[in-house]
Write a protein that holds these residues in place. Structure first.
Motif, PDB file in Angstrom:
ATOM      1  N   LEU A 140       2.997 -39.003   1.791  1.00  0.00           N
ATOM      2  CA  LEU A 140       3.277 -37.677   1.243  1.00  0.00           C
ATOM      3  C   LEU A 140       2.000 -36.855   1.178  1.00  0.00           C
ATOM      4  O   LEU A 140       1.040 -37.236   0.506  1.00  0.00           O
ATOM      5  CB  LEU A 140       3.852 -37.771  -0.173  1.00  0.00           C
ATOM      6  CG  LEU A 140       5.212 -38.400  -0.338  1.00  0.00           C
ATOM      7  CD1 LEU A 140       5.093 -39.882  -0.626  1.00  0.00           C
ATOM      8  CD2 LEU A 140       5.964 -37.723  -1.485  1.00  0.00           C
ATOM      9  N   TYR A 153       6.824 -35.222  -7.983  1.00  0.00           N
ATOM     10  CA  TYR A 153       7.808 -36.087  -8.627  1.00  0.00           C
ATOM     11  C   TYR A 153       7.384 -37.550  -8.588  1.00  0.00           C
ATOM     12  O   TYR A 153       7.553 -38.288  -9.558  1.00  0.00           O
ATOM     13  CB  TYR A 153       9.159 -35.905  -7.935  1.00  0.00           C
ATOM     14  CG  TYR A 153      10.283 -36.717  -8.542  1.00  0.00           C
ATOM     15  CD1 TYR A 153      10.934 -36.279  -9.693  1.00  0.00           C
ATOM     16  CD2 TYR A 153      10.697 -37.908  -7.950  1.00  0.00           C
ATOM     17  CE1 TYR A 153      11.972 -37.010 -10.243  1.00  0.00           C
ATOM     18  CE2 TYR A 153      11.734 -38.644  -8.497  1.00  0.00           C
ATOM     19  CZ  TYR A 153      12.371 -38.196  -9.644  1.00  0.00           C
ATOM     20  OH  TYR A 153      13.389 -38.932 -10.188  1.00  0.00           O
ATOM     21  N   VAL A 188      16.434 -29.829  -5.008  1.00  0.00           N
ATOM     22  CA  VAL A 188      16.856 -30.844  -4.033  1.00  0.00           C
ATOM     23  C   VAL A 188      17.582 -30.222  -2.835  1.00  0.00           C
ATOM     24  O   VAL A 188      18.762 -30.457  -2.611  1.00  0.00           O
ATOM     25  CB  VAL A 188      17.714 -31.942  -4.700  1.00  0.00           C
ATOM     26  CG1 VAL A 188      16.861 -32.805  -5.585  1.00  0.00           C
ATOM     27  CG2 VAL A 188      18.871 -31.372  -5.538  1.00  0.00           C
ATOM     28  N   SER A 216       6.968 -30.461  -4.332  1.00  0.00           N
ATOM     29  CA  SER A 216       7.788 -31.026  -5.406  1.00  0.00           C
ATOM     30  C   SER A 216       8.001 -32.534  -5.275  1.00  0.00           C
ATOM     31  O   SER A 216       7.982 -33.254  -6.285  1.00  0.00           O
ATOM     32  CB  SER A 216       9.134 -30.302  -5.475  1.00  0.00           C
ATOM     33  OG  SER A 216       8.947 -28.964  -5.895  1.00  0.00           O
ATOM     34  N   ASN A 217       8.233 -33.044  -4.070  1.00  0.00           N
ATOM     35  CA  ASN A 217       8.418 -34.488  -3.928  1.00  0.00           C
ATOM     36  C   ASN A 217       7.128 -35.245  -4.249  1.00  0.00           C
ATOM     37  O   ASN A 217       7.152 -36.307  -4.884  1.00  0.00           O
ATOM     38  CB  ASN A 217       8.891 -34.835  -2.511  1.00  0.00           C
ATOM     39  CG  ASN A 217      10.346 -34.465  -2.276  1.00  0.00           C
ATOM     40  OD1 ASN A 217      11.116 -34.312  -3.219  1.00  0.00           O
ATOM     41  ND2 ASN A 217      10.717 -34.310  -1.019  1.00  0.00           N
ATOM     42  N   ARG A 251      15.900 -37.286  -7.600  1.00  0.00           N
ATOM     43  CA  ARG A 251      15.537 -36.057  -8.308  1.00  0.00           C
ATOM     44  C   ARG A 251      16.750 -35.339  -8.892  1.00  0.00           C
ATOM     45  O   ARG A 251      16.646 -34.645  -9.903  1.00  0.00           O
ATOM     46  CB  ARG A 251      14.797 -35.106  -7.360  1.00  0.00           C
ATOM     47  CG  ARG A 251      13.339 -35.488  -7.103  1.00  0.00           C
ATOM     48  CD  ARG A 251      12.664 -34.518  -6.165  1.00  0.00           C
ATOM     49  NE  ARG A 251      12.830 -33.134  -6.590  1.00  0.00           N
ATOM     50  CZ  ARG A 251      12.504 -32.084  -5.854  1.00  0.00           C
ATOM     51  NH1 ARG A 251      12.003 -32.251  -4.645  1.00  0.00           N
ATOM     52  NH2 ARG A 251      12.688 -30.856  -6.319  1.00  0.00           N
ATOM     53  N   ASP A 295       8.031 -36.487   5.275  1.00  0.00           N
ATOM     54  CA  ASP A 295       8.495 -35.177   5.737  1.00  0.00           C
ATOM     55  C   ASP A 295       7.396 -34.456   6.506  1.00  0.00           C
ATOM     56  O   ASP A 295       7.542 -33.291   6.854  1.00  0.00           O
ATOM     57  CB  ASP A 295       8.955 -34.320   4.547  1.00  0.00           C
ATOM     58  CG  ASP A 295      10.269 -34.813   3.976  1.00  0.00           C
ATOM     59  OD1 ASP A 295      11.058 -35.392   4.724  1.00  0.00           O
ATOM     60  OD2 ASP A 295      10.503 -34.623   2.767  1.00  0.00           O
ATOM     61  N   THR A 328      13.095 -36.642   2.333  1.00  0.00           N
ATOM     62  CA  THR A 328      13.946 -35.838   1.449  1.00  0.00           C
ATOM     63  C   THR A 328      15.314 -36.454   1.189  1.00  0.00           C
ATOM     64  O   THR A 328      15.768 -36.490   0.042  1.00  0.00           O
ATOM     65  CB  THR A 328      14.077 -34.411   1.999  1.00  0.00           C
ATOM     66  OG1 THR A 328      12.787 -33.776   1.939  1.00  0.00           O
ATOM     67  CG2 THR A 328      15.058 -33.586   1.182  1.00  0.00           C
ATOM     68  N   ILE A 364      14.866 -39.155  -1.498  1.00  0.00           N
ATOM     69  CA  ILE A 364      14.395 -38.780  -2.832  1.00  0.00           C
ATOM     70  C   ILE A 364      15.338 -37.801  -3.522  1.00  0.00           C
ATOM     71  O   ILE A 364      15.368 -37.727  -4.761  1.00  0.00           O
ATOM     72  CB  ILE A 364      12.960 -38.208  -2.754  1.00  0.00           C
ATOM     73  CG1 ILE A 364      12.295 -38.265  -4.131  1.00  0.00           C
ATOM     74  CG2 ILE A 364      12.936 -36.794  -2.214  1.00  0.00           C
ATOM     75  CD1 ILE A 364      10.822 -37.921  -4.112  1.00  0.00           C
ATOM     76  N   ASN A 365      16.153 -37.075  -2.764  1.00  0.00           N
ATOM     77  CA  ASN A 365      17.056 -36.095  -3.391  1.00  0.00           C
ATOM     78  C   ASN A 365      17.986 -36.717  -4.428  1.00  0.00           C
ATOM     79  O   ASN A 365      18.146 -36.169  -5.522  1.00  0.00           O
ATOM     80  CB  ASN A 365      17.872 -35.371  -2.320  1.00  0.00           C
ATOM     81  CG  ASN A 365      17.160 -34.121  -1.806  1.00  0.00           C
ATOM     82  OD1 ASN A 365      16.098 -33.751  -2.303  1.00  0.00           O
ATOM     83  ND2 ASN A 365      17.742 -33.475  -0.812  1.00  0.00           N
TER      84      ASN A 365
END
Length: 406
Positions: free
Chosen positions: A4, A28, A337, A24-25, A145, A109, A138, A141-142
Motif C-alpha cells: 500500500l 485504515y 468504500v 483511506s485504505n 471498512r 491498488d 479494494t 478491504i471494502n
C-alpha cells in the motif's frame, strides 16, 4: 502480501499545496497519516496473527522538519504505529525486492502503468521477474471498512453531534449571502476537536438548490427563498454527512411547508428501514422511498401520469424530481468504500445516509407554486440489528422546530 502506498501531496498551484489527506485504505490498515510512505503486510502463516508489517517512512530530519513541521520517524513507526520493522523510505529500492521476492500473490491498488510517483518507480523496479499474480486490494478491504466497529461508530456519532448542532445554530440566524453561511459552518465544524469540514459544502439559495452539487456558494440569499445546506464535519478522519433545507426568513410559506413535509415523510420512513432484521438493501430502500415520495407528491397535485417519455430516468417525472440515489455508505470517505454494492442487505455496523430530495423544475408539467423549489433532507445513520442510530439527530428537521428557532 499487500503493498500500500501513501497518498501524495497535491499542489494547488506552484509550490502551494493542499492539506494532506492520507489514502483511506492505507490509513485504515496502518493509522499512519504521513506522505512518502509505503506499507508492506506479509502473510507468514495460517493463523489470524501470522503476518509481518513493514512500514517504509521518512527518518527524522531536524533541518527538513524546521521547514515542514515534525513527522514521526522510524522509531515512532514501531513504538506508536506497531510496525514490526520500520524502514527508511529512501532505501525502498534497495530493500523492497527482498520483501516481495517470494510473494505468491501481491494484493495492491498500485497501478504499474499509471502512476509516475517515486514510490511507483521503486515498486516497478522491485517487482519479481516471475509472473506473480497481482490482485486488487479494494474488493478485499471494502467489506472490512463497510462494517464499522463500536469505536468507529462512536467517532462518527461525535462528528454528527457537533455538526448537527452547528447546522441548528445556523438556522437560528438570518443570512444575507451563501458565503457568510459557508464561512460560519467552516468555523463551527472545528469545535469540540473536529478538524473542519469533511467535504466541500453545498450552500444553495432558492433555485440553486436544484443543482445537486452546487458548490459556488457565492450568491445573495433572498428572504422568500429556501436555503439548502449539504455539509458536515470530520473527526478522527471519519466524516458526517447532513443536508437540511429551511426558509431564509425562518418561516415556511404554504408551498414550502407542503413540499418539505412530503420529503420529510419519505425520509423518516427510509430511516426506519435501516435495520438488519428487515434485510433491505440501499437499493430497496431507494425504491421504497421513491414510492412514498410519489404518493406524497400526488397529494400535492403532482400528476405522474403526465410527461411520460419527456423527463428523467426511465422517462417519468420522478426521475427528474428525485434524480439521485437515496443513500450511500459513509465512513473515512463521504462516499465510502467505492465499488461496494448498494444491492447488499444492510447489516449491523453499516453506516449510510438517507437523503431523499425533490427538485422541481420551472416547467408546466409541475404545479406552479412548487416550481423552482428544492428540498433535500439527509441524515447519517448507523444500522443496528433491531433499530438504528441517527448519528446526526442534533440537526433540527421538524417544521415546528425549525420555525421555533427564530
Amino acid at each position: 502480501m499487500a503493498v500500500l502506498p501513501s497518498a501524495e501531496i497535491k499542489y494547488r498551484s506552484g509550490a502551494v499545496f493542499y492539506p494532506f489527506r492520507q489514502e483511506s485504505n492505507f490509513l485504515y490498515l496502518t493509522g499512519f497519516s504521513e506522505p512518502n510512505s509505503l506499507a508492506v503486510i506479509r502473510k507468514t502463516g495460517p493463523g489470524m496473527g501470522d503476518y509481518t508489517f513493514h512500514l517504509f517512512c521518512r527518518p527524522k530530519d531536524p533541518y527538513a522538519e524546521q521547514w515542514s513541521g515534525p513527522w514521526s520517524g522510524l522509531q515512532a513507526a514501531e513504538d506508536v504505529f506497531n510496525a514490526d520493522e520500520a524502514c527508511d523510505i529512501n532505501q525502498l529500492t534497495a530493500l523492497l525486492p527482498s520483501l516481495i521476492r517470494d510473494a505468491t500473490v501481491i494484493v495492491t491498488d498500485f497501478s504499474t502503468s499509471e502512476s509516475k510517483s517515486p514510490l511507483m518507480a521503486a515498486f516497478r523496479t522491485s517487482f519479481p521477474t516471475k509472473n506473480t499474480p497481482i490482485t486488487p486490494l479494494t474488493p478485499l478491504i471494502n467489506p472490512l471498512r463497510a462494517i464499522k466497529s463500536p469505536a468507529e461508530i462512536a467517532v462518527m456519532r461525535h462528528a454528527g453531534m457537533v455538526s448537527g448542532r452547528a447546522i441548528t445554530q445556523a438556522m437560528r440566524r438570518p443570512w444575507s449571502t451563501e458565503k457568510d453561511l459557508e464561512s460560519y459552518l467552516s468555523y463551527a465544524f472545528t469545535q469540540h476537536n473536529l478538524s473542519g469540514p469533511a467535504y466541500v459544502p453545498v450552500v444553495a439559495g432558492g433555485r440553486r438548490g436544484c443543482m445537486i452539487h452546487y458548490v459556488h456558494n457565492n450568491a445573495l440569499l433572498e428572504q422568500d427563498e429556501m436555503i439548502l445546506v449539504d455539509a458536515g464535519g470530520e473527526y478522527g478522519w471519519y466524516i458526517t454527512d447532513i443536508t437540511r433545507t429551511w426558509p431564509a426568513s425562518g418561516k415556511f410559506s404554504a408551498a414550502q411547508r407542503d413540499l418539505y413535509s412530503a420529503v420529510l415523510v419519505a425520509q423518516r420512513e427510509g430511516i426506519k428501514m435501516c435495520r438488519e432484521q428487515l434485510g433491505m438493501s440501499l437499493d430497496e430502500i431507494h425504491r421504497a422511498t421513491e414510492a412514498i415520495l410519489e404518493t406524497e407528491l400526488e397529494k400535492l397535485g403532482f400528476d405522474f401520469g403526465l410527461g411520460k417519455g419527456m423527463f428523467g430516468k426511465g422517462g417519468d417525472l420522478m426521475g427528474t424530481l428525485f434524480p439521485h440515489h437515496v443513500g450511500h455508505y459513509i465512513g473515512l470517505d463521504v462516499h465510502d468504500v467505492p465499488g461496494y454494492p448498494r444491492s447488499l442487505p444492510l447489516r449491523a455496523g453499516h453506516c449510510v445516509t438517507i437523503e431523499p430530495g425533490v427538485y422541481v423544475p420551472n416547467d408546466e408539467a409541475f404545479p406552479k407554486h412548487f416550481r423552482g423549489l428544492a428540498v433535500r433532507i439527509e441524515d447519517s445513520v448507523c444500522v443496528g440489528e433491531n433499530e438504528c442510530i441517527v448519528l446526526t439527530a442534533e440537526a433540527a428537521k421538524e417544521v415546528e422546530d425549525i420555525e421555533a428557532l427564530r
